[in-house]
Design an enzyme around this catalytic site. Structure first.
Site, PDB file in Angstrom:
ATOM      1  N   THR A  37       0.831  -1.205   0.000  1.00 37.89           N
ATOM      2  CA  THR A  37       0.000   0.000   0.000  1.00 37.89           C
ATOM      3  C   THR A  37       0.867   1.256   0.000  1.00 37.89           C
ATOM      4  OG1 THR A  37      -0.030   0.126   2.426  1.00 37.89           O
ATOM      5  CG2 THR A  37      -1.756  -1.174   1.385  1.00 37.89           C
ATOM      6  N   GLY A  39       2.827   4.391   0.771  1.00 32.90           N
ATOM      7  CA  GLY A  39       4.241   4.687   0.958  1.00 32.90           C
ATOM      8  C   GLY A  39       5.115   3.461   0.967  1.00 32.90           C
ATOM      9  N   LYS A 140      -6.478 -14.169  13.626  1.00 29.00           N
ATOM     10  CA  LYS A 140      -7.585 -15.102  13.865  1.00 29.00           C
ATOM     11  C   LYS A 140      -7.428 -16.351  13.015  1.00 29.00           C
ATOM     12  CE  LYS A 140     -12.627 -15.521  13.752  1.00 29.00           C
ATOM     13  NZ  LYS A 140     -13.912 -14.814  13.638  1.00 29.00           N
ATOM     14  N   HIS A 285      16.516  -2.931  53.452  1.00 32.30           N
ATOM     15  CA  HIS A 285      15.088  -3.143  53.694  1.00 32.30           C
ATOM     16  C   HIS A 285      14.291  -1.859  53.478  1.00 32.30           C
ATOM     17  CE1 HIS A 285      16.214  -7.075  54.941  1.00 32.30           C
ATOM     18  NE2 HIS A 285      16.754  -6.695  56.090  1.00 32.30           N
ATOM     19  N   GLY A 314      25.463  -6.113  53.495  1.00 32.47           N
ATOM     20  CA  GLY A 314      24.367  -6.788  52.814  1.00 32.47           C
ATOM     21  C   GLY A 314      23.329  -5.856  52.232  1.00 32.47           C
ATOM     22  N   GLU A 339      24.733  -6.493  48.202  1.00 31.95           N
ATOM     23  CA  GLU A 339      23.782  -7.269  47.399  1.00 31.95           C
ATOM     24  C   GLU A 339      23.750  -6.759  45.960  1.00 31.95           C
ATOM     25  OE1 GLU A 339      21.699  -9.773  47.636  1.00 31.95           O
ATOM     26  OE2 GLU A 339      21.789 -10.322  49.746  1.00 31.95           O
ATOM     27  N   PHE A 473       4.937  16.826  61.171  1.00 33.89           N
ATOM     28  CA  PHE A 473       5.068  17.696  62.343  1.00 33.89           C
ATOM     29  C   PHE A 473       5.266  16.887  63.629  1.00 33.89           C
ATOM     30  CE2 PHE A 473       0.314  17.457  61.749  1.00 33.89           C
ATOM     31  CZ  PHE A 473       0.029  16.701  62.877  1.00 33.89           C
TER      32      PHE A 473
END
Length: 524
Positions: A37, A39, A140, A285, A314, A339, A473
């Site tokens: 198609t 372009g 499909k 953590h 660690g 780690e 606060f």
């Protein structure tokens, strides 16, 4: 059913990379007729690839500025007809419909158009209609039709056809069909999200009535929070091309990442991006246990480590400058087990040194994006919470001094540093800083005075002459009293408590300078 050979191919692509070579191979090696198609047809013809224009197939001209060109029975009949269904094939023959064995389509660049700031009408024109229709029809009917949506698949498809007598395998066609529906789902989702924003206007643009999150799995993780939990990392499709992000960081070495590694890396990377100066953040953590900025990145690491060497062991580290061999030497001298480390880059000699520690995970982002506003998502049972990220321009000129004593210039600089770091600590957060480094961190406690006591205990003698930040606060003066007794000389906090007068009076009693920011950095 025998795998069908590829005899007729329909090609219509927005991304034309590699399409000439792909079409040429289909035509010369397999004798396939190439239909195309607009372009795409011009590009192929100019490259010398024999091409049949789409209107020769439909016997109907492309019209309405290209809006109508492939929505035709001779296209979709050729895609949807079941080859082993006698009635389908008879009807196709009656109406002169020839079969199409492969569709090569990628869609109008709608998201790119929107991101470019194009006007409404231009965005509408870049909603692809024919492309998704052809993709869905071909997908499909994957039993007979191969559908290719990505240029990076071209070579793989050609290799399979060469090894399979010019045909594609059913397993490949099924996989390609899945890619189609993933592609059209994400495409339609991006259009719906944009159009909802246009209808809602600026007020609801950030949080529209519906959000479709397009996510693609990047990797399975070693495990979740605990070894008995399975886990995976998914990247938002919107971040697929986002530079310098954790989602696209390259892992240069080390074991597979775990769920907890990602959480800690995210916390460390978010914290280190707060600073323009060379900075190091150590997280354990989800809590910063050491943060420092310094003119020298090695010094920044050393001071960050000194804050809490026990917790740093660690942990996960982030740098906003390249990791050099000098940094690695300092890490090794501290005998610090790490780690993971995330940084813009790793020098070659630094990587060579870490070869002796192959389990350490090293991630390079390629650069640093300054902290900025974006939407954060957090899961709860049955849903997601969405919010703006906590991005506030920290302008000391907008702060107010609530006490009789004004902070010195040096104290104010230290307070701004502490305030920026405090936002990364779990609430209730109290942070003590000295020399642009954290020396005491207390957070995640159900009351603020306990956080203050933890920070003071950790800081020890370093609290003398230090400053402190509170993410929200002080509800009572007890937390401030604990800081003052430890030797803290200045405090920064949001203000806004009904007992502000009581807390300010306590600060005046102790000769402490207290700064109100007017906004809090609560982190739940």
């Amino acid at each position: 059913m025998k795998d069908p050979k590829v005899k007729r191919v329909l090609i219509s692509v927005t991304d034309k990379s590699g399409v000439v070579q792909f079409a040429s191979a289909l035509a010369t090696e397999f004798g396939a007729e190439i239909i195309s198609t607009g372009g795409t047809a011009r590009v192929l013809a100019e490259a010398g690839v024999p091409v049949t224009p789409i209107d020769d197939v439909t016997e109907f001209p492309e019209m309405m500025d290209g809006r109508v060109k492939t929505l035709h029975p001779k296209v979709h009949g050729g895609l949807l007809a079941k080859r082993d269904n006698a009635d389908h094939m008879a009807q196709a023959a009656e109406h002169g419909i020839e079969m199409i064995d492969m569709v090569v389509v990628n869609l109008y660049a709608f998201t790119k158009t929107v991101d470019s700031g194009a006007d409404f009408d231009t965005c509408i024109e870049n909603i692809d209609i024919g492309g998704p229709s052809m993709l869905r029809s071909a997908a499909k009917n994957f039993e007979s039709v191969a559908v290719v949506t990505r240029p990076d698949m071209y070579d793989e498809i050609l290799d399979e056809m060469r090894a399979n007598g010019g045909a594609t395998k059913r397993s490949t066609r099924l996989s390609l069909a899945l890619q189609v529906f993933e592609t059209t789902n994400a495409y339609d989702g991006s259009i719906a999200a944009w159009l909802a924003q246009q209808i809602a206007g600026d007020a609801d643009a950030e949080f529209p009535a519906r959000i479709d999150l397009a996510l693609s799995k990047v990797q399975d993780l070693r495990y979740g929070e605990n070894p008995h939990q399975n886990a995976a990392f998914y990247r938002r499709d919107a971040y697929k091309m986002a530079d310098h992000s954790l989602a696209n960081a390259r892992q240069l070495q080390g074991k597979e990442l775990s769920y907890n590694n990602y959480l800690d890396l995210d916390a460390a990377w978010a914290a280190v991006r707060e600073f323009d100066e060379p900075a190091c953040v150590i997280v354990k953590h989800l809590t910063p246990c050491g943060v420092c900025v310094d003119d020298d990145i090695v010094a920044a690491y050393k001071k960050a480590h000194e804050c809490d060497p026990v917790s740093a062991y660690g942990g996960v580290m982030a740098f906003n400058r390249p990791v050099t061999s000098d940094i690695v030497v300092a890490i090794f001298e501290n005998k610090q087990f790490v780690e993971a480390i995330i940084a813009p880059e790793f020098a070659g000699d630094a990587l060579a040194m870490y070869e002796s520690k192959p389990n350490a995970r090293l991630l390079a982002t390629g650069g640093v994006n300054p902290a900025g506003k974006e939407v954060e998502f957090r899961s709860v049972e049955g849903g997601l919470l969405c919010q703006d990220s906590d991005a506030v321009a920290e302008d000391p000129a907008a702060f107010t001094v609530a006490t009789k004593r004004q902070p010195t210039e040096a104290e104010m600089e230290e307070l701004v540093f502490a305030w920026k770091v405090c936002k990364s600590v779990k609430s209730n957060a109290i942070l003590i800083a000295k020399g642009h480094a954290t020396v005491g961190v207390g957070g995640g406690q159900p009351n603020r005075v306990n956080s203050a006591r933890i920070a003071v205990e950790q800081a020890g003698e370093k609290a003398v002459g230090a400053v402190a930040a509170s993410d929200a606060f002080f509800p009572f003066r007890d937390g401030l009293d604990a800081l003052a007794e430890a030797g803290v000389t200045a405090v920064i906090q949001p203000g806004g408590s009904i007992r502000d007068e009581e807390v300010v009076a306590a600060a005046d009693e102790h000769g402490i300078a207290m700064v109100f920011t007017g906004h809090r950095h609560f982190r739940h």
